[in-house]
Every structure is written in structure tokens, then in C-alpha cells.
Design an enzyme around this catalytic site. Structure first.
Site, short mmCIF file in Angstrom:
data_model
loop_
_atom_site.label_atom_id
_atom_site.label_comp_id
_atom_site.label_asym_id
_atom_site.label_seq_id
_atom_site.Cartn_x
_atom_site.Cartn_y
_atom_site.Cartn_z
N ASP A 161 34.47 54.33 25.96
CA ASP A 161 35.17 53.85 24.77
C ASP A 161 36.61 53.51 25.17
OD1 ASP A 161 36.10 53.53 21.99
OD2 ASP A 161 34.21 54.46 21.46
N HIS A 175 36.92 50.39 26.77
CA HIS A 175 37.19 49.41 25.71
C HIS A 175 38.65 48.99 25.67
CE1 HIS A 175 33.29 50.47 23.29
NE2 HIS A 175 33.05 50.07 24.53
#
Ligand SMILES: *[C@@H]1O[C@H](CO)[C@@H](O)[C@H](O)[C@H]1NC(C)=O
Length: 400
Positions: free
Chosen positions: A226, A249
Site C-alpha cells: 500500500d 502505492h
């Protein structure tokens, strides 16, 4: 020469010297503090024996000390359940040196609903040096990826309502959920931190900061599933420098504006960062719904993008599974955001995207020397409700 009586002189001198040495060593011990080795409290470096009690006993001693105190974790694997290291402490300086690995229970259900694995709360002047934290998260990721119902997972290391914290040379491996969270803290320095988790591991943000001021993240390598760094509401004076991100991310301010009443984010510097194969580079993200939140005075400087899907992105229409926000505009006001010397390759055609709020357009966005390419074709920039200026070489052409 007169007959001197050396004994008569040297005895008082000797006593004086002894007294002096004793005093000196006492004050030295006080200045240096005491070291509490977790093994002497019963911790076992075998990776199987639960060492929770030993760690808490060592903490209690260090915390109660009237002087600077040290906790030492020698090499080996130490199995720990959910632990809360709680202040307030008498000692205003507690240093924890870890040469070994702290291991979470291999059955993810043991701490899966505990929220946090290792939690520091209401502490002041705590430093952690070295060490590996093994969150044993792979079982939980597999559960989540299979679509079964699973515990939400524990954050590996969390500092809550704490001040003057240093974490250096620490590695976090396979966290169940977020790796490191800084929440409600003041003056925190993270340096030389490594985060390692699979690129498809769910919700494993590397470092999450919120409701905190004066946080610095330096010289760190983050590979996770993430956000490498996520920046939540109420973050002021955050400095991020020399960070390598990917997989992951990207570095994200947000998600913001989920709540109606929310403190803003201001004065954030993200400098000299490399993104490799990440979903985003530098991102600002807010929910598409009313909120008092804001983002201002942000500098993204000297970033290298290597095959990044969304190198530069502001997304103010975040509305996962279309619930609670369709057809609403974000209340979060984004202003004074500078992108300076950002270059590299985009993995998609849209390399720059400013998708701002129709009710609260982004203002004073500044692009300076931005060069992003997409394969052999031109990359594109898209703007909606965004105003600002561009200077220097700008590729793709600015849409501001
Ligand atoms: C912004 O944050 C930096 C630390 O990241 C700090 O040195 C600086 O003083 C802050 N600026 C303002 C105007 O508060």
C-alpha cells in the site's frame, strides 16, 4: 632529610581518593543510566517461548528509573504477543537497542483484532535503534485476498500521544496491516528505516503519520503493498527526504475529508525520493464529500519516477464502492502545492492529473521543471478545477 611518615599522609589521602572515586562512579552510573537486558528478565531468544512478560518487566524498570535508562535485546528471535509500552515514565530518556528480531505469533488471529502489535503510548524521549520486527502477516494477507472474512490485522509498531521519539536502523517485515504509525505525536525522527512486504499485501502502508507535528523521515527504503508513506489529517511540519519507494502505492497525502470536521495538513516537504514501479508517485487524495479539511504549503522536490502508473496526481473524487459520496464535491481545499524537478517515466499515458473539487478548486499549484515520458508517445496532463503556474521545462505540457 626529616623522617617522613608516609603512612600518616597516605592513609587520609587514600581514603579521600576512594571517596572521590566512589562519588565519580556513582554520578557516572547516574549519567549513563542502567541497562536492562530482556534476557535477564526471562526472555528467551528461541522464537518459541512467549517473552512478553520479560519485555514488559524490563520496560517497567526503565520507565520507573530516575535516570536515562537503556533496554537491550540481544541477537535471537523473541516471540511477543500484543504489548503496550506505557508512559508516563519517570525516566525522560529510554533507549532501546535491538540486535535481535521480535516475532509476532505465527497464527495471525492471536493479534489480528488487537489493533496494534507493539504500542508505545504517552511516552517521552524513547529511542529505538536497530532490530527487526517480523509481523508474520502473510497468513492474514492470504485470508484477505481469498475474500473470506478475516480480522482486520494489527499495526506492527505504533507511537500514540508521544513526544521526542527516534527510530533508527529498524526493519519491519511482513506487517499484518500498517507497518509503523505515528499518531498524536510531536518531534519524531525516523531514520534508516526499512519496510519489507509483498507488493500485493493488502493495507500494509509503510509509515502512516497523522495528528502529529515535526515528524522527519530520512534515508528509508520502503517496499510494500500500500502507500509507502501515508499522511493523514492533522499533520504539520512533515519532512521526508531520501526515501526509496516501490513496490507500493507511492507517497500519499490522504485519504482526507472522510469526516465533516477534520484538521488540515500543512507544511509538508517530500524531497529526493525515488519511485520504482509504484501505483502512484506523489499523490493528494480526498473523499468526494463535505469536509472542513485542507492541504496547504506542500513541496514535492527532486523526485525520480521509474515506470510509475500515476506519477503526479491529485484525486479529490475518491469514493470507494460508491457509497456515502456519489455526486458530492470534496470540501478539502488544496492550495500552494509545488512540484519541482520531477522526472522519469510514466507507466500510463496520463502522467499528470489534477482532478480537483468542483466546489473547492485547487489553487496556486506550481509546476517547475517537470519531465515525464510515456513509452515513445507523448504523455498527457489532465486538469479539472485546478489553477496555478508552470515554469521551466514542462513535459507533458501543463494544463493549469
Ligand atoms: C515547516 O516544517 C519544517 C520541518 O519540516 C520546519 O523546519 C519549518 O520551520 C516549518 N515552517 C513553518 C512556517 O512552520
Amino acid at each position: 632529610m626529616a623522617n617522613r611518615t608516609p603512612r600518616a599522609i597516605s592513609l587520609p589521602l587514600l581514603l579521600l581518593l576512594k571517596a572521590f572515586l566512589l562519588l565519580a562512579s556513582l554520578s557516572l552510573a547516574e549519567a549513563k543510566g542502567v541497562t536492562y537486558n530482556v534476557v535477564s528478565f526471562g526472555a528467551k531468544p528461541d522464537g518459541k517461548t512467549d517473552s512478553s512478560k520479560a519485555f514488559l518487566s524490563a520496560w517497567a524498570k526503565a520507565c520507573d528509573s530516575n535516570a536515562p535508562a537503556a533496554i537491550y535485546v540481544p541477537p535471537g528471535r523473541f516471540l511477543l504477543g500484543q504489548l503496550v509500552f506505557k508512559g508516563q515514565c519517570s525516566s525522560k530518556a529510554i533507549s532501546i537497542t535491538i540486535d535481535g528480531t521480535l516475532v509476532a505469533p505465527s497464527d495471525y488471529r492471536v493479534i489480528g483484532n488487537a489493533g496494534n502489535w507493539l504500542l508505545f503510548q504517552y511516552v517521552d524521549g524513547v529511542s529505538i535503534r536497530g532490530g527487526m520486527l517480523d509481523g508474520h502477516g502473510t497468513g492474514l494477507w492470504a485470508c484477505k485476498n481469498s475474500g473470506e472474512s478475516c480480522p482486520s490485522g494489527a499495526t506492527t509498531l505504533r507511537f500514540s500521544n508521544s513526544n521526542n521519539i527516534v527510530v533508527s536502523g529498524l526493519t519491519s517485515l511482513n506487517s499484518q496491516m500498517f507497518h509503523i504509525v505515528i499518531n498524536g505525536c510531536h518531534n519524531v525522527k525516523l531514520q534508516g528505516v526499512k519496510v519489507n512486504a509483498a507488493g500485493n499485501s493488502p493495507n500494509t502502508d509503510g509509515i502512516h503519520v497523522q495528528l502529529s507535528t515535526d515528524v522527519t523521515i530520512l534515508d528509508s527504503k520502503i517496499r510494500t503493498g500500500d502507500d509507502c508513506v501515508s499522511i493523514g489529517p492533522g499533520t504539520n511540519n512533515l519532512w521526508i527526504e531520501n526515501v526509496a519507494c516501490g513496490p507500493g502505492h507511492g507517497i500519499s497525502i490522504g485519504s482526507l475529508g472522510k469526516d465533516q470536521n477534520e484538521p488540515g495538513v500543512q507544511n509538508v516537504t517530500v524531497k529526493t525520493v525515488t519511485f520504482t514501479g509504484t501505483q502512484n508517485g506523489v499523490r493528494i487524495k480526498s473523499w468526494g464529500r463535505p469536509s472542513s479539511g485542507f492541504v496547504k504549503n506542500v513541496l514535492f522536490q527532486h523526485a525520480v519516477m521509474v515506470n510509475v502508473q500515476n506519477p503526479i496526481v491529485i484525486d479529490q473524487n475518491y469514493c470507494p464502492s460508491n457509497s456515502g459520496c456519489p455526486d458530492q464535491a470534496s470540501g478539502v481545499k488544496v492550495s500552494d502545492v509545488t512540484y519541482q524537478d520531477i522526472h522519469g517515466t510514466s507507466a500510463t499515458q496520463v502522467a499528470v492529473k489534477f482532478d480537483c473539487s468542483s466546489k473547492n478548486p485547487c489553487s496556486r499549484i506550481s509546476l517547475q521543471d517537470v519531465k515525464l515520458t510515456y513509452q515513445n508517445q507523448g504523455a498527457q496532463a489532465l486538469c479539472a478545477h485546478a489553477a496555478g503556474t508552470a515554469s521551466g521545462l514542462i513535459q507533458p505540457e501543463s494544463c493549469l
